[in-house]
Scaffold this motif. Sequence first.
Motif, short mmCIF file in Angstrom:
data_model
loop_
_atom_site.label_atom_id
_atom_site.label_comp_id
_atom_site.label_asym_id
_atom_site.label_seq_id
_atom_site.Cartn_x
_atom_site.Cartn_y
_atom_site.Cartn_z
N TYR A 183 0.82 -1.21 0.00
CA TYR A 183 0.00 0.00 0.00
C TYR A 183 0.86 1.26 0.00
CZ TYR A 183 -2.99 3.75 1.67
OH TYR A 183 -3.63 4.96 1.79
N SER A 226 -1.33 8.42 2.14
CA SER A 226 -0.43 7.51 2.84
C SER A 226 0.49 8.26 3.79
CB SER A 226 0.38 6.70 1.82
OG SER A 226 1.10 7.57 0.94
N LEU A 267 -2.07 -0.40 -7.59
CA LEU A 267 -1.38 0.73 -6.95
C LEU A 267 0.10 0.75 -7.29
CD1 LEU A 267 -2.29 3.05 -5.14
CD2 LEU A 267 -1.62 1.68 -3.16
N GLU A 320 -0.96 6.06 -7.81
CA GLU A 320 -2.30 6.34 -7.30
C GLU A 320 -3.24 6.80 -8.41
OE1 GLU A 320 -2.11 9.05 -4.08
OE2 GLU A 320 -1.06 7.65 -2.72
N GLU A 367 -6.73 4.89 -9.47
CA GLU A 367 -8.04 5.54 -9.47
C GLU A 367 -8.68 5.49 -10.85
OE1 GLU A 367 -7.13 9.42 -7.93
OE2 GLU A 367 -7.90 8.88 -5.94
N LEU A 425 -9.29 4.62 -3.39
CA LEU A 425 -8.10 4.58 -2.53
C LEU A 425 -8.46 4.78 -1.06
CD1 LEU A 425 -5.40 6.48 -4.64
CD2 LEU A 425 -5.96 4.04 -4.56
N ARG A 446 -7.41 2.09 1.70
CA ARG A 446 -6.66 2.41 2.92
C ARG A 446 -7.40 1.92 4.16
NH1 ARG A 446 -6.21 8.37 5.40
NH2 ARG A 446 -8.40 7.85 5.62
#
Length: 326
Positions: free
Chosen positions: A75, A137, A211, A215, A219, A225, A229
């Motif tokens: 991630y 993040s 990912l 990002e 998307e 996202l 998360r």
Amino acid sequence: MRLEIGLGLGVLGLFVASLTIGPANVPAIDSLQALFDNSFGPLTLVMQEIRLPRGLLAITAGAGLGFAGAAMQGYLRNPLAEPGLIGVASSAALGAVLAIHSGLAANVFLGLPLSALAGALVGVCLVMALAGPRGGSLTLILAGIAISALAGALTSLALNLSPNPFAANEIVFWMMGSLADRSMTHVWLALPFVVAGAVVIAMTARGLDALTLGEDAAETMGFDLSRLRLLIVVGTASIVGGVTAVAGAIGFVGLVVPHILRPFVGAQPSRLMWSSALGGAIMLQLADIAVRVILPTRDLKLGVVTALVGAPLFLHLIYKTRRELP
């Protein structure tokens, strides 16, 4: 597939070794037969009440930490990430320390692990509140660092204000991590949290693969996202909270294992998670066997062994990363 089969056989072989290795000089075949013996002899009790729960916990905790570590690295797209980064391990440790400090652990059945789980729940709620629903993040990392620092400070305060030296010793030894003196009750307490966390994280496999392209690309491919998360944090918190509640603080498994296995899976997060789960189970079983073989009379702690192995590998990872920078 060959990698996963090899790792699976390694887990199985080490599980058998874990059941048969101990201070008593008993033949391996006799030890294994005692697992299925209905008598209440000394060897049967040792195998069914001590070694079996210990071996199962080593697999459960190692697999969970390896799985969560690979997910966090996928991630954050950072090989230096690990499950404790979001502050749940420190919060769970604080909950357990408060249970020891207040006497709850001694007076209430399962008071210590349940307090650790409560601490993990509070920690993840604070992290999500600080990070916010739209935080990225970087915000998540900063929130995790802040909660870890706060929990660490409160843990030190509780240790400083310990009512007696015995409580201080118990706190220090618990924080070193161990699988000794655990029962099947601890297995059944941790297992649902680890399995539930793994199921939640497994739902993010395709999103983590996407990912790796960035990002914006993820998307564009239709992945939310924020939801990704949330699933990663909740799943990691469930795993880390469950493991910390029954085994104490065990570090470096979720950091080192994904790093070692990444070259063998083409850096694909969805595949790395399952390989790291098997690798984590192998690492923790090896460490637990080492605890019993090295200085068996001195109660060497599991977290100490994993740190002694993981810290040099972590330093090597930092050095390698620094050399790859332009």
